[in-house]
Scaffold this active site. Sequence first.
Site, PDB file in Angstrom:
ATOM      1  N   ASN A  68      -4.083  -1.770  -4.494  1.00  0.00           N
ATOM      2  CA  ASN A  68      -2.663  -1.526  -4.225  1.00  0.00           C
ATOM      3  C   ASN A  68      -2.447  -1.700  -2.725  1.00  0.00           C
ATOM      4  O   ASN A  68      -3.154  -1.076  -1.927  1.00  0.00           O
ATOM      5  CB  ASN A  68      -2.283  -0.081  -4.584  1.00  0.00           C
ATOM      6  CG  ASN A  68      -2.244   0.155  -6.091  1.00  0.00           C
ATOM      7  OD1 ASN A  68      -2.346  -0.781  -6.875  1.00  0.00           O
ATOM      8  ND2 ASN A  68      -2.091   1.413  -6.484  1.00  0.00           N
ATOM      9  N   GLN A  69      -1.502  -2.524  -2.342  1.00  0.00           N
ATOM     10  CA  GLN A  69      -1.195  -2.696  -0.916  1.00  0.00           C
ATOM     11  C   GLN A  69       0.288  -2.419  -0.670  1.00  0.00           C
ATOM     12  O   GLN A  69       1.080  -3.336  -0.408  1.00  0.00           O
ATOM     13  CB  GLN A  69      -1.610  -4.096  -0.440  1.00  0.00           C
ATOM     14  CG  GLN A  69      -3.121  -4.301  -0.365  1.00  0.00           C
ATOM     15  CD  GLN A  69      -3.803  -3.295   0.566  1.00  0.00           C
ATOM     16  OE1 GLN A  69      -3.239  -2.919   1.605  1.00  0.00           O
ATOM     17  NE2 GLN A  69      -4.995  -2.832   0.205  1.00  0.00           N
ATOM     18  N   CYS A  93       1.827  -3.750 -12.011  1.00  0.00           N
ATOM     19  CA  CYS A  93       0.558  -4.137 -11.392  1.00  0.00           C
ATOM     20  C   CYS A  93       0.002  -3.045 -10.478  1.00  0.00           C
ATOM     21  O   CYS A  93      -1.163  -3.093 -10.090  1.00  0.00           O
ATOM     22  CB  CYS A  93       0.675  -5.480 -10.670  1.00  0.00           C
ATOM     23  SG  CYS A  93       1.995  -5.632  -9.471  1.00  0.00           S
ATOM     24  N   CYS A 145       6.580  -1.377 -10.993  1.00  0.00           N
ATOM     25  CA  CYS A 145       5.951  -2.609 -11.485  1.00  0.00           C
ATOM     26  C   CYS A 145       4.846  -2.271 -12.481  1.00  0.00           C
ATOM     27  O   CYS A 145       4.546  -1.118 -12.724  1.00  0.00           O
ATOM     28  CB  CYS A 145       5.355  -3.387 -10.316  1.00  0.00           C
ATOM     29  SG  CYS A 145       3.999  -2.490  -9.553  1.00  0.00           S
ATOM     30  N   ASP A 192     -12.180  -1.303  -5.912  1.00  0.00           N
ATOM     31  CA  ASP A 192     -11.027  -0.917  -5.115  1.00  0.00           C
ATOM     32  C   ASP A 192     -11.308  -1.400  -3.686  1.00  0.00           C
ATOM     33  O   ASP A 192     -12.452  -1.688  -3.336  1.00  0.00           O
ATOM     34  CB  ASP A 192     -10.881   0.608  -5.168  1.00  0.00           C
ATOM     35  CG  ASP A 192      -9.967   1.121  -4.087  1.00  0.00           C
ATOM     36  OD1 ASP A 192      -8.830   0.616  -4.010  1.00  0.00           O
ATOM     37  OD2 ASP A 192     -10.400   1.989  -3.307  1.00  0.00           O
ATOM     38  N   ARG A 193     -10.272  -1.522  -2.851  1.00  0.00           N
ATOM     39  CA  ARG A 193     -10.527  -1.984  -1.490  1.00  0.00           C
ATOM     40  C   ARG A 193     -10.665  -0.806  -0.510  1.00  0.00           C
ATOM     41  O   ARG A 193     -11.758  -0.440  -0.144  1.00  0.00           O
ATOM     42  CB  ARG A 193      -9.400  -2.941  -1.041  1.00  0.00           C
ATOM     43  CG  ARG A 193      -9.789  -3.778   0.165  1.00  0.00           C
ATOM     44  CD  ARG A 193      -8.604  -4.546   0.742  1.00  0.00           C
ATOM     45  NE  ARG A 193      -7.889  -3.763   1.741  1.00  0.00           N
ATOM     46  CZ  ARG A 193      -6.810  -4.195   2.403  1.00  0.00           C
ATOM     47  NH1 ARG A 193      -6.305  -5.385   2.160  1.00  0.00           N
ATOM     48  NH2 ARG A 193      -6.227  -3.421   3.302  1.00  0.00           N
ATOM     49  N   ASP A 194      -9.539  -0.178  -0.173  1.00  0.00           N
ATOM     50  CA  ASP A 194      -9.565   0.798   0.922  1.00  0.00           C
ATOM     51  C   ASP A 194     -10.270   2.086   0.520  1.00  0.00           C
ATOM     52  O   ASP A 194      -9.938   2.712  -0.475  1.00  0.00           O
ATOM     53  CB  ASP A 194      -8.129   1.069   1.392  1.00  0.00           C
ATOM     54  CG  ASP A 194      -7.480  -0.221   1.881  1.00  0.00           C
ATOM     55  OD1 ASP A 194      -8.219  -1.102   2.376  1.00  0.00           O
ATOM     56  OD2 ASP A 194      -6.250  -0.363   1.733  1.00  0.00           O
TER      57      ASP A 194
HETATM   58 MG    MG Z   1      -9.092   3.490  -2.235  1.00  0.00          MG
HETATM   59 ZN    ZN Z   2       2.941  -4.099  -8.372  1.00  0.00          ZN
END
Ligand code: MG
Ligand code: ZN
Length: 423
Positions: free
Chosen positions: A50-51, A111, A109, A8-10
């Site tokens: 997720n952004q 994704c 979505c 995961d990123r954040d």
């Molecule tokens: Mg996170």
């Molecule tokens: Zn999506």
Amino acid sequence: MKRAVFLDRDGTITKSDGYFSSYEKIELLGNLSGAIKLLNRDFLVIIITNQPVVARGMCTEEDVRKTHGKIIKDLEKQGARIDGVYFCPHHPEHHDDVPEHARKYRVQCKCRKPETELIEQAVEDFGIDVRNSFFIGDSTRDIKTAKNAGCTSILVRTGLAGNDKKYDVEPDYTCNDILEASKLVNELINVRAVLLAGGKGERLRPLTLNTPKPLLEIAGKSILEHQMDALKRSGINKIVLCASYLSDKIKDRFGDGSRFSVSIEYPEEPEMLGSGGAVKNAKAFLDDASYLIIINGDSMVDGKFDFRELVKFHVNASAFATLLVRETDHPLDSDVLRIDENGRILEFIGRGQEECKIANSGMTVCSPKLLDCIPDGNCNIEKDVLFKLIEKKDLYGFKMPNSWFKRDIGTLERLESVRKYFD
Ligand SMILES: [Mg+2]
Ligand SMILES: [Zn+2]
């Protein structure tokens, strides 16, 4: 097929979780490059994020790509490699204050995590063995994603630290941060299987006069091959095969294992050493493993067997050794044990007692340090080594799920019944 660690990123690679619309707003964790370098040798490292900042109109997809390009460069300078980044720009809810240009991202979505389309795309792009891959994240959304995709989940206590409570899921493992998680991942893939195939199989004569017991066939395959299949499915392909009686037949059949997509090593056994002596004799092949799984060569296991579950229990219990145990409906002729609610084994009872219904199943996961507890010479791994740990409160039992099949085929009668079962 390659294995991957999905990140995961954040909140996982960055100091906090939040809406970061540009690279400048992001602060990467201090030990990030060290953690990723640990993973680079055996894994693809792929960010799945997720952004919804895009769906909020705070920045564009192109801005997100630029941010990721800079993160990758940053890490590259420190010798760490990110193999891919996949992000979802969407958000499922409609709000009146969403700017015009962002409205097209307000969709349901496939994704957005915990959906798995991003992982599926990475799996396709890189040819990833997702079952033996890992997902490291800071939210229950990440853990749910890992479960949906079928990989092992690790929750880190940075970022949201699982406090989002959006999904009612338990991570497979929990670590303080990504560095600790990376170390754990490397340990979890450094498992060696020790197959005890040395017995004479006297109770199976005449079948074992010319054939060692582990080469007896069930459903068209030798018992050893069934064991190897189950190990491979669990991502374990390093095997130490302790053979003694008719050992040449076993070596001729399996060789170095390459034909079976595993690697097999054979310690030289100068004499019959018993199960304990055989394991100790294999020490040179086992010292650098993180965990050992010791399996009796006469145990028939089926394809549902998942050694990762056994290892998970063992690691999370911080146990020294863990036996596979099962609930039995015939306790009188089973080796039963008394066990507490945490799985710690309190007492070995043996046969002839009906109150305890938990029986030893003849399979162990342990630290290689167990080898130092084995006395010299011919001895039994259970009686002379493992059961002695009960006093020190160092032996645990993992209750085998009912869906797994495992039975020893030590007598003609048992072999016949197992053969019937698989017919
Ligand atoms: Mg996170
Ligand atoms: Zn999506």
